[in-house]
Scaffold this active site. Sequence first.
Site, PDB file in Angstrom:
ATOM      1  N   LYS A  94      10.571  33.041  31.344  1.00 48.90           N
ATOM      2  CA  LYS A  94      11.796  33.770  30.987  1.00 48.90           C
ATOM      3  C   LYS A  94      12.821  32.868  30.309  1.00 48.90           C
ATOM      4  O   LYS A  94      13.455  33.264  29.328  1.00 48.90           O
ATOM      5  CB  LYS A  94      12.402  34.416  32.250  1.00 48.90           C
ATOM      6  CG  LYS A  94      11.675  35.699  32.646  1.00 48.90           C
ATOM      7  CD  LYS A  94      12.092  36.216  33.990  1.00 48.90           C
ATOM      8  CE  LYS A  94      13.397  36.950  33.930  1.00 48.90           C
ATOM      9  NZ  LYS A  94      13.693  37.589  35.255  1.00 48.90           N
TER      10      LYS A  94
ATOM     11  N   TYR B 151      15.159  33.555  13.934  1.00 44.21           N
ATOM     12  CA  TYR B 151      16.623  33.698  13.811  1.00 44.21           C
ATOM     13  C   TYR B 151      17.134  32.928  12.598  1.00 44.21           C
ATOM     14  O   TYR B 151      18.083  33.354  11.942  1.00 44.21           O
ATOM     15  CB  TYR B 151      17.332  33.227  15.097  1.00 44.21           C
ATOM     16  CG  TYR B 151      17.661  34.389  16.001  1.00 44.21           C
ATOM     17  CD1 TYR B 151      16.645  35.085  16.650  1.00 44.21           C
ATOM     18  CD2 TYR B 151      18.977  34.822  16.177  1.00 44.21           C
ATOM     19  CE1 TYR B 151      16.926  36.172  17.455  1.00 44.21           C
ATOM     20  CE2 TYR B 151      19.264  35.910  16.981  1.00 44.21           C
ATOM     21  CZ  TYR B 151      18.246  36.581  17.616  1.00 44.21           C
ATOM     22  OH  TYR B 151      18.528  37.664  18.407  1.00 44.21           O
TER      23      TYR B 151
ATOM     24  N   THR C  62      16.172  23.557  39.124  1.00 47.38           N
ATOM     25  CA  THR C  62      15.567  22.218  39.295  1.00 47.38           C
ATOM     26  C   THR C  62      16.599  21.114  39.111  1.00 47.38           C
ATOM     27  O   THR C  62      16.265  19.939  39.220  1.00 47.38           O
ATOM     28  CB  THR C  62      14.409  21.979  38.293  1.00 47.38           C
ATOM     29  OG1 THR C  62      14.933  22.113  36.952  1.00 47.38           O
ATOM     30  CG2 THR C  62      13.286  22.962  38.483  1.00 47.38           C
TER      31      THR C  62
ATOM     32  N   LYS D  76       7.453  27.570  25.330  1.00 46.62           N
ATOM     33  CA  LYS D  76       8.036  26.668  24.330  1.00 46.62           C
ATOM     34  C   LYS D  76       7.563  27.030  22.917  1.00 46.62           C
ATOM     35  O   LYS D  76       8.307  26.899  21.956  1.00 46.62           O
ATOM     36  CB  LYS D  76       7.691  25.220  24.660  1.00 46.62           C
ATOM     37  CG  LYS D  76       8.350  24.703  25.943  1.00 46.62           C
ATOM     38  CD  LYS D  76       9.860  24.567  25.792  1.00 46.62           C
ATOM     39  CE  LYS D  76      10.493  23.890  27.006  1.00 46.62           C
ATOM     40  NZ  LYS D  76      11.946  23.714  26.877  1.00 46.62           N
TER      41      LYS D  76
ATOM     42  N   ASN E 242      18.808  34.873  24.169  1.00 44.34           N
ATOM     43  CA  ASN E 242      20.239  34.998  24.469  1.00 44.34           C
ATOM     44  C   ASN E 242      21.054  33.927  23.738  1.00 44.34           C
ATOM     45  O   ASN E 242      22.131  34.208  23.190  1.00 44.34           O
ATOM     46  CB  ASN E 242      20.490  34.850  25.976  1.00 44.34           C
ATOM     47  CG  ASN E 242      20.017  36.070  26.744  1.00 44.34           C
ATOM     48  OD1 ASN E 242      19.945  37.170  26.193  1.00 44.34           O
ATOM     49  ND2 ASN E 242      19.684  35.887  28.006  1.00 44.34           N
TER      50      ASN E 242
ATOM     51  N   PHE F 160      18.002  16.330  34.301  1.00 42.92           N
ATOM     52  CA  PHE F 160      17.844  14.926  33.916  1.00 42.92           C
ATOM     53  C   PHE F 160      18.373  14.686  32.491  1.00 42.92           C
ATOM     54  O   PHE F 160      19.388  14.004  32.294  1.00 42.92           O
ATOM     55  CB  PHE F 160      16.353  14.564  34.083  1.00 42.92           C
ATOM     56  CG  PHE F 160      15.885  13.366  33.347  1.00 42.92           C
ATOM     57  CD1 PHE F 160      16.575  12.164  33.436  1.00 42.92           C
ATOM     58  CD2 PHE F 160      14.734  13.423  32.551  1.00 42.92           C
ATOM     59  CE1 PHE F 160      16.134  11.032  32.750  1.00 42.92           C
ATOM     60  CE2 PHE F 160      14.282  12.308  31.874  1.00 42.92           C
ATOM     61  CZ  PHE F 160      14.985  11.111  31.961  1.00 42.92           C
TER      62      PHE F 160
ATOM     63  N   TYR G  10       4.414  27.189  30.559  1.00 44.49           N
ATOM     64  CA  TYR G  10       5.383  26.275  29.928  1.00 44.49           C
ATOM     65  C   TYR G  10       5.104  26.158  28.433  1.00 44.49           C
ATOM     66  O   TYR G  10       5.983  26.349  27.598  1.00 44.49           O
ATOM     67  CB  TYR G  10       5.266  24.915  30.611  1.00 44.49           C
ATOM     68  CG  TYR G  10       6.229  23.856  30.117  1.00 44.49           C
ATOM     69  CD1 TYR G  10       7.597  23.967  30.329  1.00 44.49           C
ATOM     70  CD2 TYR G  10       5.746  22.700  29.482  1.00 44.49           C
ATOM     71  CE1 TYR G  10       8.474  22.963  29.917  1.00 44.49           C
ATOM     72  CE2 TYR G  10       6.616  21.690  29.074  1.00 44.49           C
ATOM     73  CZ  TYR G  10       7.981  21.825  29.291  1.00 44.49           C
ATOM     74  OH  TYR G  10       8.842  20.826  28.880  1.00 44.49           O
TER      75      TYR G  10
ATOM     76  N   ASP H  56      24.134  25.802  33.983  1.00 40.89           N
ATOM     77  CA  ASP H  56      22.906  25.540  34.726  1.00 40.89           C
ATOM     78  C   ASP H  56      22.831  26.505  35.906  1.00 40.89           C
ATOM     79  O   ASP H  56      23.865  26.849  36.476  1.00 40.89           O
ATOM     80  CB  ASP H  56      22.913  24.078  35.241  1.00 40.89           C
ATOM     81  CG  ASP H  56      21.521  23.540  35.480  1.00 40.89           C
ATOM     82  OD1 ASP H  56      20.842  24.072  36.378  1.00 40.89           O
ATOM     83  OD2 ASP H  56      21.102  22.595  34.787  1.00 40.89           O
TER      84      ASP H  56
HETATM   85  P1  NAD Z   1      15.159  19.090  34.523  1.00 39.72           P
HETATM   86  O1  NAD Z   1      14.392  19.999  35.406  1.00 39.72           O
HETATM   87  O2  NAD Z   1      15.747  17.846  35.109  1.00 39.72           O
HETATM   88  O3  NAD Z   1      16.350  19.882  33.823  1.00 39.72           O
HETATM   89  C1  NAD Z   1      16.269  21.225  33.459  1.00 39.72           C
HETATM   90  C2  NAD Z   1      17.560  21.909  33.880  1.00 39.72           C
HETATM   91  O4  NAD Z   1      17.535  23.280  33.450  1.00 39.72           O
HETATM   92  C3  NAD Z   1      17.765  21.921  35.400  1.00 39.72           C
HETATM   93  O5  NAD Z   1      19.055  21.445  35.734  1.00 39.72           O
HETATM   94  C4  NAD Z   1      17.585  23.393  35.779  1.00 39.72           C
HETATM   95  O6  NAD Z   1      18.311  23.758  36.920  1.00 39.72           O
HETATM   96  C5  NAD Z   1      18.053  24.090  34.497  1.00 39.72           C
HETATM   97  N1  NAD Z   1      17.531  25.445  34.331  1.00 39.72           N
HETATM   98  C6  NAD Z   1      16.247  25.868  34.405  1.00 39.72           C
HETATM   99  N2  NAD Z   1      16.171  27.192  34.196  1.00 39.72           N
HETATM  100  C7  NAD Z   1      17.440  27.629  33.972  1.00 39.72           C
HETATM  101  C8  NAD Z   1      18.014  28.886  33.681  1.00 39.72           C
HETATM  102  N3  NAD Z   1      17.261  29.998  33.589  1.00 39.72           N
HETATM  103  N4  NAD Z   1      19.362  28.970  33.499  1.00 39.72           N
HETATM  104  C9  NAD Z   1      20.141  27.864  33.588  1.00 39.72           C
HETATM  105  N5  NAD Z   1      19.650  26.638  33.855  1.00 39.72           N
HETATM  106  C10 NAD Z   1      18.313  26.524  34.048  1.00 39.72           C
HETATM  107  O7  NAD Z   1      14.204  18.730  33.284  1.00 39.72           O
HETATM  108  P2  NAD Z   1      14.419  17.715  32.071  1.00 39.72           P
HETATM  109  O8  NAD Z   1      13.349  16.729  32.109  1.00 39.72           O
HETATM  110  O9  NAD Z   1      15.818  17.272  32.004  1.00 39.72           O
HETATM  111  O10 NAD Z   1      14.120  18.683  30.830  1.00 39.72           O
HETATM  112  C11 NAD Z   1      15.158  19.240  30.053  1.00 39.72           C
HETATM  113  C12 NAD Z   1      14.576  19.943  28.836  1.00 39.72           C
HETATM  114  O11 NAD Z   1      13.836  19.017  28.035  1.00 39.72           O
HETATM  115  C13 NAD Z   1      13.618  21.078  29.205  1.00 39.72           C
HETATM  116  O12 NAD Z   1      13.829  22.152  28.308  1.00 39.72           O
HETATM  117  C14 NAD Z   1      12.260  20.453  28.983  1.00 39.72           C
HETATM  118  O13 NAD Z   1      11.308  21.422  28.647  1.00 39.72           O
HETATM  119  C15 NAD Z   1      12.525  19.507  27.834  1.00 39.72           C
HETATM  120  N6  NAD Z   1      11.552  18.397  27.825  1.00 39.72           N
HETATM  121  C16 NAD Z   1      11.643  17.361  28.713  1.00 39.72           C
HETATM  122  C17 NAD Z   1      10.700  16.344  28.676  1.00 39.72           C
HETATM  123  C18 NAD Z   1      10.764  15.149  29.595  1.00 39.72           C
HETATM  124  O14 NAD Z   1       9.923  14.273  29.494  1.00 39.72           O
HETATM  125  N7  NAD Z   1      11.723  15.034  30.473  1.00 39.72           N
HETATM  126  C19 NAD Z   1       9.651  16.398  27.747  1.00 39.72           C
HETATM  127  C20 NAD Z   1       9.563  17.486  26.890  1.00 39.72           C
HETATM  128  C21 NAD Z   1      10.538  18.471  26.917  1.00 39.72           C
END
Ligand code: NAD
Length: 315
Positions: A94, A162, A38, A152, A102, A14, A148, A34
């Site tokens: 992970k 780092y 998800t 984080k 990484n 997203f 989670y 990606d």
């Molecule tokens: P999302 O699930 O739509 O997007 C996360 C993406 O990361 C997905 O496309 C998934 O396939 C990919 N992904 C997960 N593990 C992976 C891996 N090991 N290697 C490669 N790709 C991987 O979620 P989002 O809402 O877009 O969130 C994106 C980031 O923002 C996340 O790190 C989330 O913790 C952070 N975040 C989002 C919100 C929110 O309200 N949407 C709030 C706080 C933090």
Amino acid sequence: MENKRILITGAAGFIGSHLCDKFLSEGYEVIGMDNLITGDLRNIEHLFPMKEFMFYHHDVSKFVHIPGKLDFILHFASPASPIDYLKWPIQTLKVGSLGTHNLLGLALAKKARILVASTSEVYGDPLVHPQKEDYWGNVNPVGPRGVYDEAKRFQEAMTMAYHNAHQVDTRIVRIFNTYGPRMRLNDGRVLPNFFYQALTGKDLTVYGDGSQTRSFCYVEDLVEGIYRLLLSDYVNPVNLGNPDEITISQFAEEIIKLTNTKQKVVYEPLPKDDPKQRQPDITLAKKLLNWEPKIGRSEGLKITYEYFKKALNVK
Ligand code: NAD
Ligand code: UDP
């Protein structure tokens, strides 16, 4: 002049997909990465014809190799909704730990600046309200959300390590509940759930008594804040979100009104450790980045409603 090159992890998700759009529109060369755990390639399929965009299908918890120069890294890969990280607890731990390690290593090797996506969940079920960056949080490490929250928190600690040990140029954004087009209809978060239910003739499920609060930020505002933070010189964590706080019951009523549905609210049990209140204190972001959200909930919800109607083929 040569384009700046940026790696965006979680690019098919997203927020990641909106970041790809933003950096391409600012003239960057974007490498999206990606593993689609998800995410959905449809979020970025419009970018595939662009020569400035490249996509790697790769799990960032495994060694990350990028040929050529890199100026910036945005680490957004991680399951993000409570349903997703309960389904993939180990992958979530992970990607926040090994994945972050990484990418910090890659930033060090390429002399790239890296911004990592942290979250309001580092504050847990907060005892301080609204949440300011100097609050250390109230997290249950062994509860269901611990996978989670602790990933984080580790991510933040590793990023600072780092920075301090290797002088890597780092940024940390603490994102509060964000919404908008390209959220997955079945990701279990409150907004897609309510829209899905309203659009498919199901009652809206409010968990608990609905008195818990959240503060919802439209994705375009968030992306602008992230862009400004990346280009700033501030290393410590910065909250980004919309301080306009609402109870989940009120939120359900807003969706019922907007969608004009005949459905009603039904109450279901509150998930364990569900935070009772959440509102970002954005004083720091305002001062540092001259940033504040511009798109109010009524406007943002209308745009998102149109997106979900299209996704569900509803006129
Ligand atoms: P999302 O699930 O739509 O997007 C996360 C993406 O990361 C997905 O496309 C998934 O396939 C990919 N992904 C997960 N593990 C992976 C891996 N090991 N290697 C490669 N790709 C991987 O979620 P989002 O809402 O877009 O969130 C994106 C980031 O923002 C996340 O790190 C989330 O913790 C952070 N975040 C989002 C919100 C929110 O309200 N949407 C709030 C706080 C933090
Ligand atoms: N929630 C709800 N009904 C739903 C989904 C979520 O009442 O169908 C509640 C949930 O218990 C939480 C709030 O809405 O209090 C926000 O949940 P979400 O999963 O969107 O994200 P969180 O902020 O908890 O990470």
